[in-house]
Scaffold this active site. Structure first.
Site, PDB file in Angstrom:
ATOM      1  N   GLY A  31       0.812  -1.216   0.000  1.00 42.60           N
ATOM      2  CA  GLY A  31       0.000   0.000   0.000  1.00 42.60           C
ATOM      3  C   GLY A  31       0.844   1.263   0.000  1.00 42.60           C
ATOM      4  O   GLY A  31       2.029   1.251   0.348  1.00 42.60           O
ATOM      5  N   ARG A  91      -1.432   8.925   3.694  1.00 43.04           N
ATOM      6  CA  ARG A  91      -1.637   9.848   4.814  1.00 43.04           C
ATOM      7  C   ARG A  91      -0.374  10.115   5.639  1.00 43.04           C
ATOM      8  O   ARG A  91      -0.366  10.975   6.500  1.00 43.04           O
ATOM      9  CB  ARG A  91      -2.771   9.334   5.712  1.00 43.04           C
ATOM     10  CG  ARG A  91      -4.148   9.646   5.125  1.00 43.04           C
ATOM     11  CD  ARG A  91      -5.253   8.956   5.885  1.00 43.04           C
ATOM     12  NE  ARG A  91      -5.324   7.525   5.566  1.00 43.04           N
ATOM     13  CZ  ARG A  91      -6.039   6.644   6.243  1.00 43.04           C
ATOM     14  NH1 ARG A  91      -6.716   7.030   7.313  1.00 43.04           N
ATOM     15  NH2 ARG A  91      -6.069   5.377   5.874  1.00 43.04           N
ATOM     16  N   GLY A 132       2.467  -5.118   7.112  1.00 41.51           N
ATOM     17  CA  GLY A 132       3.709  -4.391   7.386  1.00 41.51           C
ATOM     18  C   GLY A 132       3.524  -3.131   8.199  1.00 41.51           C
ATOM     19  O   GLY A 132       4.484  -2.598   8.751  1.00 41.51           O
ATOM     20  N   TYR A 177      40.755  16.546  23.005  1.00 42.02           N
ATOM     21  CA  TYR A 177      40.425  15.589  21.947  1.00 42.02           C
ATOM     22  C   TYR A 177      41.483  14.496  21.948  1.00 42.02           C
ATOM     23  O   TYR A 177      42.665  14.770  21.774  1.00 42.02           O
ATOM     24  CB  TYR A 177      40.380  16.257  20.557  1.00 42.02           C
ATOM     25  CG  TYR A 177      40.246  15.216  19.466  1.00 42.02           C
ATOM     26  CD1 TYR A 177      39.118  14.384  19.428  1.00 42.02           C
ATOM     27  CD2 TYR A 177      41.236  15.010  18.525  1.00 42.02           C
ATOM     28  CE1 TYR A 177      39.001  13.381  18.476  1.00 42.02           C
ATOM     29  CE2 TYR A 177      41.125  14.009  17.563  1.00 42.02           C
ATOM     30  CZ  TYR A 177      40.007  13.202  17.551  1.00 42.02           C
ATOM     31  OH  TYR A 177      39.888  12.205  16.606  1.00 42.02           O
ATOM     32  N   ALA A 210      44.103  19.658  30.841  1.00 45.10           N
ATOM     33  CA  ALA A 210      43.047  20.355  30.099  1.00 45.10           C
ATOM     34  C   ALA A 210      43.568  20.861  28.764  1.00 45.10           C
ATOM     35  O   ALA A 210      44.705  21.298  28.655  1.00 45.10           O
ATOM     36  CB  ALA A 210      42.526  21.520  30.931  1.00 45.10           C
ATOM     37  N   ASN A 223      45.943  13.899  15.258  1.00 45.18           N
ATOM     38  CA  ASN A 223      46.036  12.544  14.701  1.00 45.18           C
ATOM     39  C   ASN A 223      45.941  12.526  13.190  1.00 45.18           C
ATOM     40  O   ASN A 223      46.197  11.505  12.578  1.00 45.18           O
ATOM     41  CB  ASN A 223      44.936  11.658  15.301  1.00 45.18           C
ATOM     42  CG  ASN A 223      43.551  12.196  15.018  1.00 45.18           C
ATOM     43  OD1 ASN A 223      43.341  13.405  14.954  1.00 45.18           O
ATOM     44  ND2 ASN A 223      42.599  11.302  14.835  1.00 45.18           N
TER      45      ASN A 223
END
Ligand code: UD1
Ligand code: CA
Length: 458
Positions: free
Chosen positions: A11, A15, A105, A368, A382, A388
């Site tokens: 189907g 809607r 479904g 990071y 900190a 990298n």
């Protein structure tokens, strides 16, 4: 008798007002049809047939990505001529000696227990029907019973008489019956009805006329057979599902600060005495050990968290593995390949990726750390950044046991900081720092005495 499952999903779903086929809209993070396929697969059927039509390319794409792709037979229904026609498309590939279970479904939450019960009603001579009694049966096919309360027909709403419209027991559309009956009667269906469709439901009157046994069973909850036609219904069903999950986990010993503000999306396992604060989202494959605390607004995706760890608010874990007694967040982001060993700490505004952090090591603020291997009891100050990526390749940073990385150190990978080594704050470390050494790589400070500040020009 062997079992074959036919799932109707051809189907359009107008809607939903969507480019995405209706059955691919997710409920609890999984396409609706995925729920249906998973539950159906748990019945261990001989075959599963999925009838597709609208949006079939997108559907095929989704199915191809499933682990059980080979076990799903895709049947194309090019024109949607009704549920009877849809089932008929699959019949050439259905074993005539099997029992057929028909599912939709867009009815995602039927439980395995309900389907097992339904299938047990059907055999070579009997049909099982899943029905439900609704306060407002408008729009549904009505279950017509005779004086002995035997089911004799299903009449669609648009074809029903006044008396039939008053019937509150409705057809969910889900049924189990002998394949032989379908092979015999589907070709005999007529589209001479209010919708000009081939109704699967007309089979019921044929079975009754042939004096076959038709048994009906009702689901545990109405929502189990609720179909989704628009996004409001999808949202309502999602809420119901989430409420079920919340109740389940509370029953299993999990504290939810507000059961209405936590979402479970996926394959989730939670130990005892775990506390989830508000707006926690658990997604994908998640394993949470006993006694873990997860603060407000955390997203935990495809991750494992061992017992006794605390994840503070606003943290995002994705593909991370966190050992016992760790302390993460607030505002931490652990990306795929992050492995924290016992007692490690990752604090606020820290991002990690493919990073192994050894026992008791700390990355407490604003860092990071990617493609990195940290030993035990390392202290990362900190503002530390692992550089990298050189724009083409990724390189590894190794920091050995007990090293102390001074604040605002840039570690230009590939690079190694030795055991017990130190880097001076503000250093850009491009060469290895030997075990026990101090690496300093920054401009020396100069102090000019009695320094006169510039004066404003007239
Ligand atoms: C159907 C039942 C009705 C029941 C209701 C429950 C029939 C004739 N009627 O009505 O008794 O109360 O479900 O929701 O069976 N589909 C196809 N191909 C088609 C037609 C439908 O794959 O040609 C699929 C749809 O995608 C949907 C399901 O079958 O998933 C049901 O179709 P729908 O048109 O919604 O049936 P209803 O008219 O609601
Ligand atoms: Ca419908």
């Amino acid at each position: 008798m062997s079992l074959e499952v036919i799932i109707l999903a051809a189907g359009q779903g107008t809607r939903m007002k969507s480019q995405l086929p209706k059955v691919l809209h997710p409920l609890a993070g999984k396409p609706m049809v995925g729920h249906v396929l998973d539950t159906a697969a748990a019945l261990k059927p001989a075959h599963m047939h999925l009838v597709v039509g609208h949006g079939s390319d997108q559907l095929r794409g989704y199915l191809a990505g499933r682990k059980d792709a080979d076990a799903i037979n895709i049947v194309e229904q090019t024109e949607q001529l009704g549920t009877g026609h849809a089932v008929d498309q699959a019949m050439p590939q259905v074993d005539p000696n099997s029992t057929v279970l028909v599912l939709y479904g867009d009815v995602p939450l039927t439980t395995l227990a309900t389907l097992q019960q339904l299938v047990s009603l059907a055999d070579a001579q009997r049909l099982g029907l899943l029905t439900v009694t609704l306060e407002d049966p408008t729009g549904y096919g009505r279950i017509v019973r005779d004086h002995d309360h035997q089911v004799v027909a299903i009449v669609e709403h648009k074809d029903a008489s006044e008396a039939e419209l008053a019937i509150a027991e409705i057809n969910t559309g889900i049924l189990a019956l002998p394949a032989a009956w379908l092979k015999q009667w589907l070709p005999a269906l007529s589209a001479d009805n209010a919708q000009g469709e081939y109704y699967l439901t007309d089979i019921i009157a044929m079975a009754a006329a042939a004096r076959h046994t038709i048994d009906a069973v009702q689901p545990g909850a109405e929502q189990e057979v609720q179909g989704v036609n628009n996004r409001l219904q999808l949202a309502a069903l999602e809420r119901w599902y989430q409420q079920q999950q919340a109740e389940h986990w509370m029953t299993e010993g999990v504290t939810l600060m507000d059961p209405a503000r936590v979402d479970f999306r996926g394959d989730i396992h939670i130990g005892q005495d775990v506390t989830l604060d508000v707006n926690v989202i658990l997604e994908g494959r998640v394993r949470i050990g006993d006694g873990v605390e997860i603060g407000a607004n955390c997203v935990i995706r495809d991750s494992e968290i061992a017992p006794g760890t605390v994840i503070k608010s606003h943290s995002l874990l994705d593909g991370a593995s966190v050992a016992e007694g760790c302390d993460v967040g607030p505002f931490a982001r652990l990306r795929p390949g992050t492995e924290l060993a016992r007692g490690a700490k990752v604090g606020n505004f820290v991002e990690t990726k493919k990073a192994k952090v050894g026992e008791g090591s700390k990355i407490n603020h604003l860092s990071y750390v990617g493609d990195a291997d940290l030993g035990r009891e390392v202290n990362v100050g900190a503002g530390t950044i692992t550089c990298n990526y050189d724009g083409v390749n990724k390189h590894k940073t190794e920091i050995d046991d007990g090293a102390f990385i001074g604040s605002n150190t840039s570690l230009v990978a590939p690079v190694r900081v030795g055991k017990g080594a130190t880097t001076a704050a503000g250093s850009t470390i491009t060469k290895a720092v030997a075990d026990g050494a101090l690496g300093v790589a920054r401009g020396r400070q100069v102090s000019l005495a009695q320094w006169q500040r510039p004066k404003k020009q007239q």
